[in-house]
Design an enzyme around this catalytic site. Structure first.
Site, PDB file in Angstrom:
ATOM      1  N   CYS A 118      -5.970  -4.397  -3.314  1.00  0.00           N
ATOM      2  CA  CYS A 118      -6.144  -3.687  -2.046  1.00  0.00           C
ATOM      3  C   CYS A 118      -7.522  -3.033  -2.056  1.00  0.00           C
ATOM      4  CB  CYS A 118      -5.060  -2.628  -1.871  1.00  0.00           C
ATOM      5  SG  CYS A 118      -5.038  -1.385  -3.194  1.00  0.00           S
ATOM      6  N   CYS A 145     -12.962  -1.350  -3.132  1.00  0.00           N
ATOM      7  CA  CYS A 145     -12.428  -1.711  -4.441  1.00  0.00           C
ATOM      8  C   CYS A 145     -12.468  -3.205  -4.733  1.00  0.00           C
ATOM      9  CB  CYS A 145     -10.996  -1.203  -4.576  1.00  0.00           C
ATOM     10  SG  CYS A 145     -10.847   0.588  -4.381  1.00  0.00           S
TER      11      CYS A 145
END
Length: 475
Positions: free
Chosen positions: A459, A139
């Site tokens: 994250c 991500c």
């Protein structure tokens, strides 16, 4: 060390001492939807470093982020990436020949265009002499693309970089089973009819069962949703808190969309279809409607649902990054400086989604800042529970001492400065493209709100994380 998600938190009642330890102020939706803070004049020092080139963001764009399976479903990833590059060219009028390098992030790669950055660049009309490469870091892939560009400019290797990212979840690669793949490869190598017939005799109908893309962590065999559910339980984040936060995200995104604040979105004419002009995942609901949804991962007692999770998204982003002196020489007024950044990693089983908690203090210390210096926070919202668990970890001296080796807590981001124009829960999360959206949101908010410093954090799968300081360019 005993894992945080198994002891002493299992079977933890909401009213336990641990829940009180990790309590945060209530997330009243109505209180968080007030108008943005008044424009404020900042007199803080700049973060420029001697003998290091200043790297600036001239501008950035993105395609509308759409729910997978909607208007982009018949496209390929390089189509979306090309659209973002074309939109950036139109927005900035940068001559293609001055771009030294192009870097894109992506996660689930289309095998036909494994270097999607190169294919998109050629499709957008960039010179075949302009190098391009693709990076993947879950991500935070676009974050890695951007910081790679920052490094190339700061070191003097390049002056002008285009960084971005793309993800197309509408058409993920679905493979034959491994047994079927092996059979077909062996058949291709067979030299006689006898060898082919012998191999064909080994065929079984179960060889035809498709192999779907993995949704779980390779190292832990646990899905991110399961980890988010366990993390929320460990930090005593209630279902109501998660739903309230998700409603806040959607409501703020809708408000920002209606007020024209999402200026990084560029229209995209989908071949054979209408022009797409805005994100389509923004859906303010009500707590009553959200409460009706069943748990999505840990059933029947989990708290993570479709309503308080980010959704599968198609989209692409692109950003023009330059050495400051080059941008000024070309007549540009940059939007922001890209300053210090930090990558972290921790146990993917125990702390998969706590990257922002670990990265934030490190990047603040590197920049010589504190939480009080930050005017705009832009954190990636994978799940409501993930955001709120990070809040509680960041606001805990106990967690800082026992898990981070710090004497004091990081501190809680003020909600009135946090993701004020919505986040990944509402705007969407194309894995490879979100990083650029976060940075542009921070840069645009700083200009709109009169702040000086923005903090971007995210994250990522594998237990990794990223944080970056964005500094507003002087008006």
């Amino acid at each position: 060390m005993t894992t945080i998600l198994t002891y002493p938190f299992k079977n933890l009642p909401t009213a336990s001492k641990w829940a009180l330890r990790f309590s945060i102020r209530p997330l009243s939706c109505s209180s968080q939807l007030r108008a943005a803070p008044a424009v404020q004049t900042k007199t803080k020092k700049t973060l420029a470093k001697p003998n290091i080139r200043n790297v600036v963001v001239v501008d950035g764009v993105r395609t509308p982020f759409l729910l997978s399976g909607t208007s982009y479903k018949d496209l390929m990833p390089h189509d979306l990436a090309r659209a973002a590059l074309t939109g950036l060219l139109h927005r900035t009028s940068v001559p293609k020949e001055v771009v030294d390098y192009i870097i894109f992030g992506t996660v689930i790669q289309e095998v036909k265009t494994s270097n999607v950055a190169r294919e998109a660049a050629l499709g957008a009309g960039f010179s075949d002499k302009t190098p391009a490469h693709t990076v993947t870091m879950a991500c935070i892939s676009a974050n890695q693309a951007m910081t790679t560009g920052v490094g190339l400019i700061a070191s003097g290797q390049c002056d002008v970089i285009v960084a971005g990212g793309v993800e197309l979840m509408s058409d993920v690669p679905i493979r034959h089973s491994r047994k079927m793949r092996k059979l077909m490869l062996d058949l291709n190598k067979a030299k006689s009819m006898g060898q082919r017939l012998s191999l064909i005799s080994k065929f079984r109908f179960n060889f035809l069962a498709p192999e779907l893309p993995a949704v779980s962590e390779f190292s832990t065999s646990e899905t991110m949703g399961h980890s988010a559910d366990r993390l929320a339980a460990a930090f005593a984040v209630s279902r109501l808190e998660q739903d309230e936060y998700a409603l806040r995200s959607h409501s703020l995104a809708k408000k920002a969309q209606d007020e024209g604040l999402l200026s990084d979105v560029v229209p995209f004419k989908v071949p054979g279809k209408d022009t797409v002009t805005k994100d389509n995942g923004i859906r303010p609901s009500s707590l009553e409607q959200m409460a009706k949804l069943k748990p999505a991962f840990i059933k029947p007692y989990g708290t993570v649902t479709a309503a308080n999770s980010s959704f599968l998204t198609d989209g692409a982003s692109a950003m023009l990054i330059m050495a400051e002196e080059k941008a000024l020489a070309m007549g540009y007024k940059p939007k922001a400086y890209l300053r210090d950044f930090m990558y972290v990693s921790q146990d993917p089983k125990d702390q998969l989604l706590l990257g922002p908690t670990y990265a934030t203090p490190k990047v603040l210390e590197k920049a010589g800042l504190t939480m009080n210096d930050i005017d705009a926070f832009e954190f990636h919202e994978a799940f409501s529970g993930q955001i709120l668990a990070n809040f509680k970890a960041m606001d805990s001296d106990w967690f800082a001492e026992n898990y981070m080796g710090r004497k004091t807590k990081v501190g809680l981001p003020p909600l009135e400065k946090f993701n004020n124009w919505g986040g990944s829960l509402s705007l969407g999360h194309p894995f490879g493209a979100t990083g650029c959206r976060l940075v542009m949101a921070a840069a645009n908010r700083l200009r709109k709100e009169g702040g000086q410093y923005g903090l971007v954090a995210a994250c990522a799968a594998g237990g990794q994380g990223h944080a970056m300081i964005v500094e507003a360019y002087p008006k």
